[in-house]
Write a protein that holds these residues in place. Sequence first.
Motif, PDB file in Angstrom:
ATOM      1  N   VAL A  15       3.138  -7.971  -5.739  1.00 35.08           N
ATOM      2  CA  VAL A  15       2.473  -8.422  -6.967  1.00 35.08           C
ATOM      3  C   VAL A  15       1.135  -9.054  -6.603  1.00 35.08           C
ATOM      4  O   VAL A  15       1.081 -10.045  -5.854  1.00 35.08           O
ATOM      5  N   MET A  16       0.049  -8.476  -7.085  1.00 31.90           N
ATOM      6  CA  MET A  16      -1.316  -8.908  -6.774  1.00 31.90           C
ATOM      7  C   MET A  16      -1.489  -9.053  -5.260  1.00 31.90           C
ATOM      8  O   MET A  16      -2.009 -10.044  -4.751  1.00 31.90           O
ATOM      9  N   ALA A  17      -1.022  -8.041  -4.563  1.00 28.07           N
ATOM     10  CA  ALA A  17      -1.107  -7.996  -3.104  1.00 28.07           C
ATOM     11  C   ALA A  17      -1.327  -6.541  -2.701  1.00 28.07           C
ATOM     12  O   ALA A  17      -1.308  -5.636  -3.540  1.00 28.07           O
ATOM     13  N   ASN A  18      -1.561  -6.319  -1.415  1.00 30.59           N
ATOM     14  CA  ASN A  18      -1.802  -4.965  -0.912  1.00 30.59           C
ATOM     15  C   ASN A  18      -0.843  -4.718   0.246  1.00 30.59           C
ATOM     16  O   ASN A  18      -1.114  -5.100   1.383  1.00 30.59           O
ATOM     17  N   ALA A  21      -2.628  -0.805   2.990  1.00 32.23           N
ATOM     18  CA  ALA A  21      -3.931  -0.259   2.632  1.00 32.23           C
ATOM     19  C   ALA A  21      -4.314   0.898   3.546  1.00 32.23           C
ATOM     20  O   ALA A  21      -3.913   0.945   4.709  1.00 32.23           O
ATOM     21  N   ASP A  22      -5.107   1.831   3.008  1.00 29.65           N
ATOM     22  CA  ASP A  22      -5.677   2.875   3.852  1.00 29.65           C
ATOM     23  C   ASP A  22      -6.996   2.359   4.419  1.00 29.65           C
ATOM     24  O   ASP A  22      -7.343   1.185   4.261  1.00 29.65           O
ATOM     25  N   PHE A  23      -7.769   3.222   5.060  1.00 33.00           N
ATOM     26  CA  PHE A  23      -8.987   2.763   5.721  1.00 33.00           C
ATOM     27  C   PHE A  23     -10.105   2.420   4.738  1.00 33.00           C
ATOM     28  O   PHE A  23     -11.124   1.844   5.129  1.00 33.00           O
ATOM     29  N   THR A  24      -9.930   2.755   3.459  1.00 32.33           N
ATOM     30  CA  THR A  24     -10.916   2.355   2.452  1.00 32.33           C
ATOM     31  C   THR A  24     -10.544   1.028   1.814  1.00 32.33           C
ATOM     32  O   THR A  24     -11.306   0.493   1.017  1.00 32.33           O
ATOM     33  N   GLY A  25      -9.377   0.498   2.147  1.00 34.66           N
ATOM     34  CA  GLY A  25      -8.936  -0.760   1.566  1.00 34.66           C
ATOM     35  C   GLY A  25      -8.035  -0.599   0.362  1.00 34.66           C
ATOM     36  O   GLY A  25      -7.458  -1.582  -0.118  1.00 34.66           O
ATOM     37  N   PHE A  26      -7.887   0.625  -0.146  1.00 34.93           N
ATOM     38  CA  PHE A  26      -7.033   0.870  -1.310  1.00 34.93           C
ATOM     39  C   PHE A  26      -5.594   1.128  -0.858  1.00 34.93           C
ATOM     40  O   PHE A  26      -5.358   1.582   0.269  1.00 34.93           O
ATOM     41  N   PRO A  27      -4.614   0.848  -1.732  1.00 39.04           N
ATOM     42  CA  PRO A  27      -3.223   1.162  -1.382  1.00 39.04           C
ATOM     43  C   PRO A  27      -3.081   2.638  -1.020  1.00 39.04           C
ATOM     44  O   PRO A  27      -3.668   3.508  -1.675  1.00 39.04           O
ATOM     45  N   GLN A 141       8.970   7.133   4.622  1.00 36.69           N
ATOM     46  CA  GLN A 141       7.851   6.539   3.901  1.00 36.69           C
ATOM     47  C   GLN A 141       8.411   5.918   2.613  1.00 36.69           C
ATOM     48  O   GLN A 141       9.337   6.458   2.004  1.00 36.69           O
ATOM     49  N   GLY A 142       7.852   4.785   2.213  1.00 39.00           N
ATOM     50  CA  GLY A 142       8.381   4.093   1.039  1.00 39.00           C
ATOM     51  C   GLY A 142       7.508   4.307  -0.190  1.00 39.00           C
ATOM     52  O   GLY A 142       6.378   3.798  -0.255  1.00 39.00           O
ATOM     53  N   PHE A 143       7.998   5.062  -1.155  1.00 37.89           N
ATOM     54  CA  PHE A 143       7.205   5.359  -2.346  1.00 37.89           C
ATOM     55  C   PHE A 143       7.377   4.290  -3.417  1.00 37.89           C
ATOM     56  O   PHE A 143       8.465   3.739  -3.612  1.00 37.89           O
ATOM     57  N   ASN A 144       6.273   4.007  -4.116  1.00 37.49           N
ATOM     58  CA  ASN A 144       6.299   3.087  -5.241  1.00 37.49           C
ATOM     59  C   ASN A 144       7.029   3.750  -6.404  1.00 37.49           C
ATOM     60  O   ASN A 144       6.709   4.861  -6.805  1.00 37.49           O
ATOM     61  N   LYS A 145       8.009   3.046  -6.967  1.00 35.59           N
ATOM     62  CA  LYS A 145       8.812   3.595  -8.057  1.00 35.59           C
ATOM     63  C   LYS A 145       8.419   3.029  -9.423  1.00 35.59           C
ATOM     64  O   LYS A 145       9.048   3.345 -10.427  1.00 35.59           O
ATOM     65  N   TYR A 146       7.393   2.204  -9.441  1.00 37.02           N
ATOM     66  CA  TYR A 146       6.968   1.572 -10.699  1.00 37.02           C
ATOM     67  C   TYR A 146       5.780   2.329 -11.279  1.00 37.02           C
ATOM     68  O   TYR A 146       4.718   2.410 -10.650  1.00 37.02           O
ATOM     69  N   ASP A 147       5.940   2.879 -12.473  1.00 31.83           N
ATOM     70  CA  ASP A 147       4.877   3.710 -13.044  1.00 31.83           C
ATOM     71  C   ASP A 147       3.761   2.902 -13.700  1.00 31.83           C
ATOM     72  O   ASP A 147       2.785   3.471 -14.194  1.00 31.83           O
ATOM     73  N   GLY A 148       3.871   1.575 -13.704  1.00 35.88           N
ATOM     74  CA  GLY A 148       2.805   0.743 -14.262  1.00 35.88           C
ATOM     75  C   GLY A 148       1.830   0.238 -13.214  1.00 35.88           C
ATOM     76  O   GLY A 148       1.061  -0.691 -13.480  1.00 35.88           O
ATOM     77  N   HIS A 149       1.838   0.866 -12.050  1.00 34.43           N
ATOM     78  CA  HIS A 149       0.974   0.422 -10.957  1.00 34.43           C
ATOM     79  C   HIS A 149      -0.495   0.702 -11.256  1.00 34.43           C
ATOM     80  O   HIS A 149      -0.868   1.785 -11.700  1.00 34.43           O
ATOM     81  N   ASN A 150      -1.326  -0.305 -11.000  1.00 37.39           N
ATOM     82  CA  ASN A 150      -2.776  -0.157 -11.085  1.00 37.39           C
ATOM     83  C   ASN A 150      -3.423  -0.881  -9.914  1.00 37.39           C
ATOM     84  O   ASN A 150      -2.864  -1.840  -9.372  1.00 37.39           O
ATOM     85  N   VAL A 151      -4.613  -0.415  -9.551  1.00 31.46           N
ATOM     86  CA  VAL A 151      -5.374  -1.050  -8.472  1.00 31.46           C
ATOM     87  C   VAL A 151      -6.371  -2.025  -9.088  1.00 31.46           C
ATOM     88  O   VAL A 151      -7.085  -1.683 -10.040  1.00 31.46           O
ATOM     89  N   GLU A 152      -6.406  -3.238  -8.552  1.00 30.41           N
ATOM     90  CA  GLU A 152      -7.330  -4.267  -9.019  1.00 30.41           C
ATOM     91  C   GLU A 152      -8.317  -4.589  -7.907  1.00 30.41           C
ATOM     92  O   GLU A 152      -7.927  -4.791  -6.758  1.00 30.41           O
ATOM     93  N   GLU A 153      -9.613  -4.639  -8.270  1.00 25.29           N
ATOM     94  CA  GLU A 153     -10.653  -5.011  -7.305  1.00 25.29           C
ATOM     95  C   GLU A 153     -11.219  -6.370  -7.684  1.00 25.29           C
ATOM     96  O   GLU A 153     -11.679  -6.578  -8.803  1.00 25.29           O
ATOM     97  N   THR A 187     -15.013  -7.730  -1.247  1.00 24.57           N
ATOM     98  CA  THR A 187     -14.068  -7.196  -2.230  1.00 24.57           C
ATOM     99  C   THR A 187     -12.651  -7.303  -1.689  1.00 24.57           C
ATOM    100  O   THR A 187     -12.389  -6.949  -0.541  1.00 24.57           O
ATOM    101  N   LYS A 188     -11.765  -7.799  -2.516  1.00 26.18           N
ATOM    102  CA  LYS A 188     -10.340  -7.802  -2.198  1.00 26.18           C
ATOM    103  C   LYS A 188      -9.650  -6.834  -3.142  1.00 26.18           C
ATOM    104  O   LYS A 188      -9.795  -6.939  -4.366  1.00 26.18           O
ATOM    105  N   ILE A 189      -8.914  -5.876  -2.586  1.00 24.67           N
ATOM    106  CA  ILE A 189      -8.264  -4.832  -3.380  1.00 24.67           C
ATOM    107  C   ILE A 189      -6.759  -5.045  -3.330  1.00 24.67           C
ATOM    108  O   ILE A 189      -6.180  -5.157  -2.242  1.00 24.67           O
ATOM    109  N   VAL A 190      -6.130  -5.113  -4.487  1.00 27.79           N
ATOM    110  CA  VAL A 190      -4.693  -5.361  -4.558  1.00 27.79           C
ATOM    111  C   VAL A 190      -4.055  -4.435  -5.588  1.00 27.79           C
ATOM    112  O   VAL A 190      -4.734  -3.824  -6.425  1.00 27.79           O
TER     113      VAL A 190
END
Length: 328
Positions: A15-18, A21-27, A141-153, A187-190
């Motif tokens: 929750v509000m964490a990452n 992350a990949d090499f661009t900083g995004f999940p 590999q662990g897949f996200n099962k929550y369909d309300g996922h969004n990326v916040e910058e 920038t912090k990406i979560v």
Amino acid sequence: MLNKRIYGVLGIKSVMANWNADFTGFPKSISTGEVFGSDKALKYPIKRMWEDQGEKVMYIKSYKTETTTDKKSKQESTDIRPKTLKERYEEVFSVENLKDERDSTNILKNLFTAIDIKNFGATFAEEGNNLSITGAVQITQGFNKYDGHNVEEQQILSPFRVDKKVNKASSDDNDEVEAANQSTLGTKIVSNEAHYFYGFAINPSVYKNFVEMGVTEGYTQTDYEKFKTAASIAATSYNTNAKVGCENEFALFIETEPELYLPDLAQYITFEKNPDSKDMIHLGMADLINSLENRVLSIEIYYNPYTTILEGELNKAKLFNIFTKAEV
């Protein structure tokens, strides 16, 4: 050596964490946009927890200071650098010089005393010793099962400015002077919220040949208990800037006969979020596991009863609070 197999699922809440992350900083995500965490992201806090507990951990980054002398100026400089595989081996196993070791069985004996290798295996290629150990514990590999996922910058203001030369001949002189007098932005990406589920399987028989060679006693009940403890709490304990907000929320351990072969159980997990009630984790593997009940030795489920309810009944399951370990 254990005479059984273990299958299960490990769930990580972010929750509000990452979490990873990949090499661009995004999940991390695949081509379809599905967000996932790698097995390395899960193993790392487990290994950190073991290391903090005083266990031997081989495959984790460590550093050293190294002083070098510039050939031209003769000036010395000290740098901080990651240790090589050779240096890490010599440190962990108190070996003076790996080059002097001519017996590969001694190296194998040492490697098997490291708890991370005992669980996850290793590839060791150093100084003419090319050794490979397939780990008893394999994690998907662990897949996200929550369909309300969004990326916040989030924009973050640094307390420091970058000292740089200003080109006063530019047509934007005033803008450049102003920029030079300001502190820098980061920038912090979560993820707003994500729920990752990893499948895992433990097969002690993969060490059979090594047991016959006399380099290890095999994967034992003690090894399994140490994995089970760390796997169900390590993410919660690992509070870095990016990982604070990540915690263990679910763990399923199914012990079976050694000849029972099960698929990845994480694929049967679904997650639903109800804003007016508790979250729901649906155990879609219940019918499969219950149909094999006579070949299942035990089932333990650890979860957060304060925020989550489970749907789907596993007949032999005992339920525990994932934080207190008290039976629910």
